[in-house]
Design a protein around this motif. Structure first.
Motif, short mmCIF file in Angstrom:
data_model
loop_
_atom_site.label_atom_id
_atom_site.label_comp_id
_atom_site.label_asym_id
_atom_site.label_seq_id
_atom_site.Cartn_x
_atom_site.Cartn_y
_atom_site.Cartn_z
N LEU A 1 0.87 -1.17 0.00
CA LEU A 1 0.00 0.00 0.00
C LEU A 1 0.91 1.22 0.00
N GLY A 2 0.79 2.02 -1.04
CA GLY A 2 1.65 3.20 -1.16
C GLY A 2 1.22 4.30 -0.22
N LEU A 3 2.16 5.13 0.13
CA LEU A 3 1.88 6.23 1.04
C LEU A 3 0.85 7.19 0.44
N GLY A 4 0.85 7.36 -0.86
CA GLY A 4 -0.13 8.24 -1.52
C GLY A 4 -1.55 7.74 -1.37
N ASP A 5 -1.73 6.43 -1.22
CA ASP A 5 -3.07 5.86 -1.03
C ASP A 5 -3.64 6.20 0.34
N ILE A 6 -2.80 6.67 1.22
CA ILE A 6 -3.24 7.09 2.55
C ILE A 6 -3.29 8.62 2.63
N VAL A 7 -2.26 9.28 2.10
CA VAL A 7 -2.12 10.73 2.25
C VAL A 7 -3.16 11.50 1.44
N ILE A 8 -3.34 11.14 0.17
CA ILE A 8 -4.26 11.90 -0.69
C ILE A 8 -5.70 11.85 -0.17
N PRO A 9 -6.24 10.66 0.14
CA PRO A 9 -7.58 10.66 0.75
C PRO A 9 -7.60 11.32 2.12
N GLY A 10 -6.46 11.27 2.83
CA GLY A 10 -6.37 11.93 4.14
C GLY A 10 -6.54 13.43 4.04
N SER B 1 -19.07 9.87 6.70
CA SER B 1 -19.48 9.15 5.48
C SER B 1 -18.28 8.89 4.58
N CYS B 2 -17.36 9.84 4.48
CA CYS B 2 -16.18 9.65 3.65
C CYS B 2 -15.22 8.64 4.28
N LEU B 3 -15.08 8.66 5.58
CA LEU B 3 -14.21 7.70 6.26
C LEU B 3 -14.75 6.27 6.06
N PHE B 4 -16.05 6.11 6.18
CA PHE B 4 -16.68 4.82 5.93
C PHE B 4 -16.45 4.39 4.48
N ALA B 5 -16.62 5.31 3.54
CA ALA B 5 -16.41 5.00 2.13
C ALA B 5 -14.95 4.67 1.84
N TYR B 6 -14.02 5.31 2.55
CA TYR B 6 -12.59 5.00 2.39
C TYR B 6 -12.34 3.54 2.73
N PHE B 7 -12.90 3.09 3.86
CA PHE B 7 -12.70 1.69 4.25
C PHE B 7 -13.40 0.73 3.29
N LEU B 8 -14.56 1.11 2.78
CA LEU B 8 -15.22 0.28 1.76
C LEU B 8 -14.37 0.21 0.49
#
Length: 141
Positions: free
Chosen positions: A34-43, A77-84
């Motif tokens: 899992l790349g760091l960008g996959d966490i930072v950009i949605p963050g 809602s966005c946090l839930f969608a992130y996990f989905l």
């Protein structure tokens, strides 16, 4: 892209096991990346939605109580969608046995959830017009 990311040895990726059973042929546990960008950009997007929730709740810009409680419908809602979206990424990756770009699933999930939340709440215009920039007053001479 995957071969480059696998060969980089730095704090730009997170590796986690696909299963707890080692591969029968190699004896190694297969890892997913899992790349760091996959966490930072949605963050960043989640942080902006949290600020939008605070703006809607009329929270002072610098609240005196750091534990100030206010409703956070867009953030949740966005946090839930992130996990989905992350779950969908993992499912597709495991099902097809191929690397998947996580943002391919995360971006539509996060954007879709925030737009759906705005549509349900009737705040679509407010969401699109939201800005934290201070308006400059024109100087009159």
């Amino acid at each position: 892209m995957v071969t480059v990311a696998k060969n980089v040895d730095g704090p730009i990726k997170i590796l986690f096991p696909r299963s707890l059973v080692p591969n029968a042929e190699t004896g190694k546990i297969e890892l997913s990346l899992l790349g760091l960008g996959d966490i930072v950009i949605p963050g960043f997007f989640l942080a902006l939605l949290l600020r939008f929730d605070a703006h809607n709740a009329k929270v002072p810009y610098f609240p005196t109580d750091v534990h100030y409680s206010f409703p956070k419908p867009y953030f949740h809602s966005c946090l839930f969608a992130y996990f989905l979206g992350m779950g969908m990424t993992m499912f597709v990756m495991i099902y097809f046995q191929a690397a998947q770009p996580a943002l391919l699933y995360l971006v539509p999930a996060c954007l879709g959830s925030s737009l759906l939340c705005a549509l349900v709440r009737g705040e679509m215009k407010e969401l699109f017009e939201y800005s934290e920039e201070e308006e400059e007053e024109e100087e009159e001479e």
